[in-house]
Design a protein around this motif. Sequence first.
Motif, PDB file in Angstrom:
ATOM      1  N   PHE A 102       5.980  20.068 -31.160  1.00  0.00           N
ATOM      2  CA  PHE A 102       5.991  21.504 -31.403  1.00  0.00           C
ATOM      3  C   PHE A 102       4.851  22.178 -30.640  1.00  0.00           C
ATOM      4  O   PHE A 102       5.021  23.236 -30.008  1.00  0.00           O
ATOM      5  CB  PHE A 102       5.862  21.776 -32.914  1.00  0.00           C
ATOM      6  N   ALA A 103       3.697  21.544 -30.667  1.00  0.00           N
ATOM      7  CA  ALA A 103       2.522  22.109 -29.985  1.00  0.00           C
ATOM      8  C   ALA A 103       2.780  22.186 -28.482  1.00  0.00           C
ATOM      9  O   ALA A 103       2.436  23.186 -27.827  1.00  0.00           O
ATOM     10  CB  ALA A 103       1.297  21.245 -30.281  1.00  0.00           C
ATOM     11  N   ASN A 104       3.420  21.161 -27.945  1.00  0.00           N
ATOM     12  CA  ASN A 104       3.712  21.177 -26.508  1.00  0.00           C
ATOM     13  C   ASN A 104       4.749  22.233 -26.145  1.00  0.00           C
ATOM     14  O   ASN A 104       4.694  22.808 -25.054  1.00  0.00           O
ATOM     15  CB  ASN A 104       4.156  19.789 -26.038  1.00  0.00           C
ATOM     16  N   VAL A 105       5.676  22.501 -27.061  1.00  0.00           N
ATOM     17  CA  VAL A 105       6.638  23.583 -26.819  1.00  0.00           C
ATOM     18  C   VAL A 105       5.895  24.913 -26.758  1.00  0.00           C
ATOM     19  O   VAL A 105       6.137  25.744 -25.871  1.00  0.00           O
ATOM     20  CB  VAL A 105       7.737  23.602 -27.909  1.00  0.00           C
ATOM     21  N   LEU A 106       4.982  25.114 -27.680  1.00  0.00           N
ATOM     22  CA  LEU A 106       4.208  26.370 -27.668  1.00  0.00           C
ATOM     23  C   LEU A 106       3.442  26.503 -26.350  1.00  0.00           C
ATOM     24  O   LEU A 106       3.443  27.560 -25.725  1.00  0.00           O
ATOM     25  CB  LEU A 106       3.246  26.417 -28.857  1.00  0.00           C
ATOM     26  N   LYS A 107       2.818  25.404 -25.949  1.00  0.00           N
ATOM     27  CA  LYS A 107       2.073  25.438 -24.680  1.00  0.00           C
ATOM     28  C   LYS A 107       2.997  25.776 -23.515  1.00  0.00           C
ATOM     29  O   LYS A 107       2.646  26.572 -22.637  1.00  0.00           O
ATOM     30  CB  LYS A 107       1.432  24.069 -24.413  1.00  0.00           C
ATOM     31  N   ALA A 108       4.178  25.151 -23.531  1.00  0.00           N
ATOM     32  CA  ALA A 108       5.135  25.397 -22.445  1.00  0.00           C
ATOM     33  C   ALA A 108       5.571  26.862 -22.412  1.00  0.00           C
ATOM     34  O   ALA A 108       5.957  27.379 -21.364  1.00  0.00           O
ATOM     35  CB  ALA A 108       6.356  24.477 -22.613  1.00  0.00           C
ATOM     36  N   GLN A 109       5.506  27.530 -23.550  1.00  0.00           N
ATOM     37  CA  GLN A 109       5.826  28.964 -23.594  1.00  0.00           C
ATOM     38  C   GLN A 109       4.618  29.822 -23.238  1.00  0.00           C
ATOM     39  O   GLN A 109       4.647  31.044 -23.373  1.00  0.00           O
ATOM     40  CB  GLN A 109       6.347  29.360 -24.986  1.00  0.00           C
ATOM     41  N   GLY A 110       3.540  29.166 -22.853  1.00  0.00           N
ATOM     42  CA  GLY A 110       2.361  29.903 -22.403  1.00  0.00           C
ATOM     43  C   GLY A 110       1.379  30.266 -23.510  1.00  0.00           C
ATOM     44  O   GLY A 110       0.450  31.043 -23.292  1.00  0.00           O
ATOM     45  N   VAL A 111       1.583  29.721 -24.717  1.00  0.00           N
ATOM     46  CA  VAL A 111       0.664  30.045 -25.820  1.00  0.00           C
ATOM     47  C   VAL A 111      -0.668  29.335 -25.599  1.00  0.00           C
ATOM     48  O   VAL A 111      -0.704  28.140 -25.292  1.00  0.00           O
ATOM     49  CB  VAL A 111       1.258  29.622 -27.183  1.00  0.00           C
ATOM     50  N   LYS A 112      -1.747  30.096 -25.719  1.00  0.00           N
ATOM     51  CA  LYS A 112      -3.084  29.548 -25.494  1.00  0.00           C
ATOM     52  C   LYS A 112      -3.962  29.726 -26.727  1.00  0.00           C
ATOM     53  O   LYS A 112      -3.650  30.525 -27.616  1.00  0.00           O
ATOM     54  CB  LYS A 112      -3.734  30.260 -24.312  1.00  0.00           C
ATOM     55  N   LYS A 113      -5.057  28.977 -26.709  1.00  0.00           N
ATOM     56  CA  LYS A 113      -6.066  29.086 -27.765  1.00  0.00           C
ATOM     57  C   LYS A 113      -6.413  30.561 -28.011  1.00  0.00           C
ATOM     58  O   LYS A 113      -6.631  31.314 -27.056  1.00  0.00           O
ATOM     59  CB  LYS A 113      -7.302  28.333 -27.270  1.00  0.00           C
ATOM     60  N   GLY A 114      -6.422  30.961 -29.275  1.00  0.00           N
ATOM     61  CA  GLY A 114      -6.788  32.340 -29.609  1.00  0.00           C
ATOM     62  C   GLY A 114      -5.618  33.309 -29.652  1.00  0.00           C
ATOM     63  O   GLY A 114      -5.731  34.394 -30.221  1.00  0.00           O
ATOM     64  N   ASP A 115      -4.459  32.920 -29.070  1.00  0.00           N
ATOM     65  CA  ASP A 115      -3.273  33.794 -29.135  1.00  0.00           C
ATOM     66  C   ASP A 115      -2.757  33.846 -30.576  1.00  0.00           C
ATOM     67  O   ASP A 115      -2.837  32.856 -31.298  1.00  0.00           O
ATOM     68  CB  ASP A 115      -2.139  33.243 -28.257  1.00  0.00           C
ATOM     69  N   ARG A 116      -2.173  34.983 -30.955  1.00  0.00           N
ATOM     70  CA  ARG A 116      -1.580  35.099 -32.281  1.00  0.00           C
ATOM     71  C   ARG A 116      -0.097  34.754 -32.227  1.00  0.00           C
ATOM     72  O   ARG A 116       0.638  35.316 -31.416  1.00  0.00           O
ATOM     73  CB  ARG A 116      -1.761  36.510 -32.868  1.00  0.00           C
ATOM     74  N   VAL A 117       0.310  33.832 -33.093  1.00  0.00           N
ATOM     75  CA  VAL A 117       1.701  33.406 -33.152  1.00  0.00           C
ATOM     76  C   VAL A 117       2.246  33.752 -34.540  1.00  0.00           C
ATOM     77  O   VAL A 117       1.693  33.320 -35.551  1.00  0.00           O
ATOM     78  CB  VAL A 117       1.814  31.882 -32.905  1.00  0.00           C
TER      79      VAL A 117
END
Length: 626
Positions: A102-117
């Motif tokens: 799941f974390a890698n999917v978020l990363k692949a969508q460009g989500v970075k440390k500090g972003d609000r999800v």
Amino acid sequence: MAESRTVQHQRSLDDPDGFWLEQAKALDWITPPTKAGDWSFDEAEFHVRWFEDGVLNVSANCLDRHLPEHANRTAIIWEPDDARVEPQHFTYAEVHAEVCHFANVLKAQGVKKGDRVTVYMPMIPEAAFALLACARIGAIHSVVFGGFSADSLAGRMEDCGSAVVITADEGRRGGKTVPLKTTVDEAAKIFGGVKTVLVVKCTGKDVPMTRGRDVWYHEAASKVPADCPPEPMKAEDPLFILYTSGSTGKPKGVVHTTGGYLLWATLTFRTTFDYKAPEVFWCTADVGWVTGHSYLVYGPLANAATTLVFEGVPNWPTAARIWEVVNRHQVATLYTAPTALRSLMKEGDDIVKATSRKSLRLLGTVGEPINPEAWRWYHDVVGDGRCPIVDTWWQTETGGHMITPFPDTPTKPGSATLPFYGVEPKLLDGEGKELHGEAEGNLIIARAWPGMMRGVWGDEKRFFETYFRTFPGVYTTGDGARRDADGYWWITGRVDDVINVSGHRMGTAEVESALVLHDDVAEAAVVGFPHDVKGQGIYAYVTLNSGVEASEDLLKALKAHVRHEIGPIATPDAIQFAPGLPKTRSGKIMRRILRKIAEGEIGALGDTSTLADPSVVDDLVRNRVG
Ligand code: ATP
Ligand code: MG
């Protein structure tokens, strides 16, 4: 043990640095902290920091560190809405693997440390995976309860500048489907900043997908690597934002940080529930509330516990469902809310007694003051007189339990008993003067604790103004409380709900408890209204038990009953029979609205967006007494 609790508590106040640095060892730190609390509640130098030089990752604490010894222990049991569907069990190793994906999917969508999800999910295991995945990469999650409208969702996304939302095609609750994805689509029309919608397949409903914005989770997950190292986070980095339930006004985006919050959730879970592996722990709260954060996900998993995630509602398809789930999964601790208990109680004892419930060891309650009547029913009928009750008082803002019994603390029905370690509650009168001994007043907390909120998202001033302005130098809870001769704490309800009748101050909870004691009454809500002679009069909204008819005689009987239970001063001036009460989505009665109706100010009901069923308000307005 009752004595050692007192001794420990005293030590936590006398030597906070020593105490908290020692307790901090309950977590697995990448860099252990050398500093405990660093805070000031004074306006000029206002700040709150805990374990500031510590570095850790929350998901590693909830998963990775358990793998060497407990990889095959069940972390999450999932009980579906429909009991005919097979429950699912996930071991710690399996949850770890899911979360890394799941974390890698978020990363692949460009989500970075500090972003609000934003997480807008049904009660499925993926909801927990989503939270832990955010924590793994240092993204800040903001969970919005899956029952909220498009407007509420859009407002919360806009407030915290969240461009990514995790949702499902649909959810299920009590035999009905909830059109989550459709609501997200509507929210995206209201808030233009939505860039990515990650959709988990839940019911399999064919939902329209917008190209370039919407992504099926399962498709994205098949393209990412399995391994995802946890991001090292500073103790004071935000872990999540959570909007309060809005009982008293516009919801606030409460910010919690990594180290202090996780320690608080971990320690309170372990201590209040005296958790012993491999017991099954069941918190019935939705993940959209703070109780779901601290005692469905983070507290249990940080302790390598087995936590039960229930997709449905306690009284569907019948009022026996909750007890059937207890039996099916051999639940040892049940943690639920007074509102749920009252609605189950209304259906009678036979339904409960027809089930075994013998796996139960401990019962917990949270969310509102519990009426002594409901407390006794929980204790005598649900727990067969065998299970202690922990009545846990706390708030979204406090991160976890603040005043609560432990399983071996002697209890009194309706009292939250004693403060948790490091918590220093006090009572102040209206002028801010401290009250000693047996007294009733404003409940404040005199010092910072690790799990406390660190701010209101995007509104630095609102934090200080809301909690530290009224009484300088202390945290104001907004709740009233009474301390009895034994030093036990009784939460009397919100300070705004205290009424003054002919010079007598009275908590509305007291009058409500008296009404609920009557055999025909299922639920009651009491508010004050301006009264020429008394200053304030008492207006009671009463919901009757299933099958009971409203009548003039019953009205008189209820007034006489309250007079007998409390005294003539508490006799309601007006009683309105109400088939339903306005409740927030977490089941709390919104007395603010009831007050306006009683006062006749029906044009100014204020924000009703967090109500579970706004239509009850129309009925109340139509049948107003007076
Ligand atoms: P808002 O702050 O937006 O008005 P809210 O206060 O309902 O919403 P929460 O943080 O979920 O949001 O609720 C905390 C409140 O719930 C407490 O301040 C208290 O009034 C009540 N409460 C929670 N647990 C207990 C308990 N065990 N006994 C009495 N009251 C409780
Ligand atoms: Mg509140």
